[in-house]
Write a protein that holds these residues in place. Structure first.
Motif, short mmCIF file in Angstrom:
data_model
loop_
_atom_site.label_atom_id
_atom_site.label_comp_id
_atom_site.label_asym_id
_atom_site.label_seq_id
_atom_site.Cartn_x
_atom_site.Cartn_y
_atom_site.Cartn_z
N THR A 119 -12.41 6.28 5.42
CA THR A 119 -11.03 5.80 5.53
C THR A 119 -10.58 5.70 6.99
OG1 THR A 119 -10.23 8.08 5.25
CG2 THR A 119 -10.37 6.71 3.27
N GLU B 71 0.81 -1.22 0.00
CA GLU B 71 0.00 0.00 0.00
C GLU B 71 0.84 1.27 0.00
OE1 GLU B 71 -3.12 0.01 2.86
OE2 GLU B 71 -3.72 -2.03 2.43
N GLU C 237 -8.25 1.22 -0.79
CA GLU C 237 -8.44 2.64 -1.10
C GLU C 237 -7.94 3.51 0.05
OE1 GLU C 237 -9.11 4.26 -3.60
OE2 GLU C 237 -10.33 3.07 -4.98
N ARG C 238 -7.19 4.55 -0.30
CA ARG C 238 -6.73 5.53 0.68
C ARG C 238 -7.58 6.80 0.64
NH1 ARG C 238 -1.59 5.31 2.79
NH2 ARG C 238 -0.42 3.41 2.39
N ASP C 239 -8.27 7.02 -0.47
CA ASP C 239 -9.11 8.20 -0.63
C ASP C 239 -10.56 7.85 -0.36
OD1 ASP C 239 -6.89 9.69 -1.53
OD2 ASP C 239 -7.18 8.93 -3.56
#
Length: 214
Positions: free
Chosen positions: A168, A54, A112-114
């Motif tokens: 998140t 990641e 997903e980071r967003d």
């Protein structure tokens, strides 16, 4: 290398330590180099196998010995996992319950980071007409454009839609802004004869249906 490849084919990755997993993977971007030291360095630097996969591309490139091909290979792994998980759930394209909708949506948020917003357009029998990413990197769901949602729903001749976004933070509990935005979307779509079936909030492998939770 042949020994490790045979071990993989015979016993799978459960027989490997984390650094061996990376060592094996790096074979394919570094065909003539001992990849064991670099595998250890990646784990020591980022702290875990998950963190390696990641890590942002520019952070990976700061590690000595990591080139563009290796970065592309490392970043490919979570993307392939995500695509595989989505494809595995593709057969169930009738979303007539919150459970089915959640199961359909969770794979789309893997790694997903967003914050990402999806809209699912459904026909009168709750069959999926389309699932489209509408927004990315939104600070909170209050910034969702109702106009874009309505335009897509009308273009697909949808009878109903499901909205989804992720938290998140890892906590799926809807915020006050989520509630306000959901009411605005529901009202706008209702004026066009389109039902807002649900707003699904996803966090990691958990989700909350705003329709079911009231």
């Amino acid at each position: 290398r042949e020994r490790m490849k045979n071990k993989l084919l015979e016993a799978g990755l459960d027989a490997f330590d984390d650094h061996n997993v990376l060592e094996l993977l790096l074979f394919y971007s570094m065909p003539r180099k001992d990849t064991n030291p670099l595998a250890h360095e990646l784990l020591n630097h980022f702290g875990s196998l998950e963190a390696v996969f990641e890590a942002p591309a520019d952070e990976l490139q700061k590690i000595s010995g990591i080139g563009e091909n290796t970065v592309a290979l490392i970043k490919l792994i979570p993307e392939v996992c995500r695509r595989y998980a989505i494809d595995k759930n593709r057969s169930d394209n009738v979303l007539d319950s919150a459970e089915k909708a959640g199961k359909f949506l969770i794979p789309r948020y893997l790694f997903e980071r967003d914050e990402v917003v999806y809209i699912i357009c459904l026909d009168a029998k709750c069959k999926v007409l389309c699932c489209k990413e509408l927004f990315r990197g939104v600070a909170n769901s209050a910034e969702i454009s109702i106009r874009k949602i309505a335009e897509l729903a009308l273009a697909k001749n949808a009878a109903s839609v499901i909205i989804s976004h992720n938290h998140t933070s890892g906590i799926a509990l809807p915020s006050y802004e989520d509630e306000v935005t959901t009411k605005r979307i529901k009202s706008a779509l209702s004026s066009m004869g389109i039902t807002l079936s649900d707003h699904i909030v996803v966090a990691d492998d958990d989700f909350i249906s705003m329709a079911e939770s009231g």
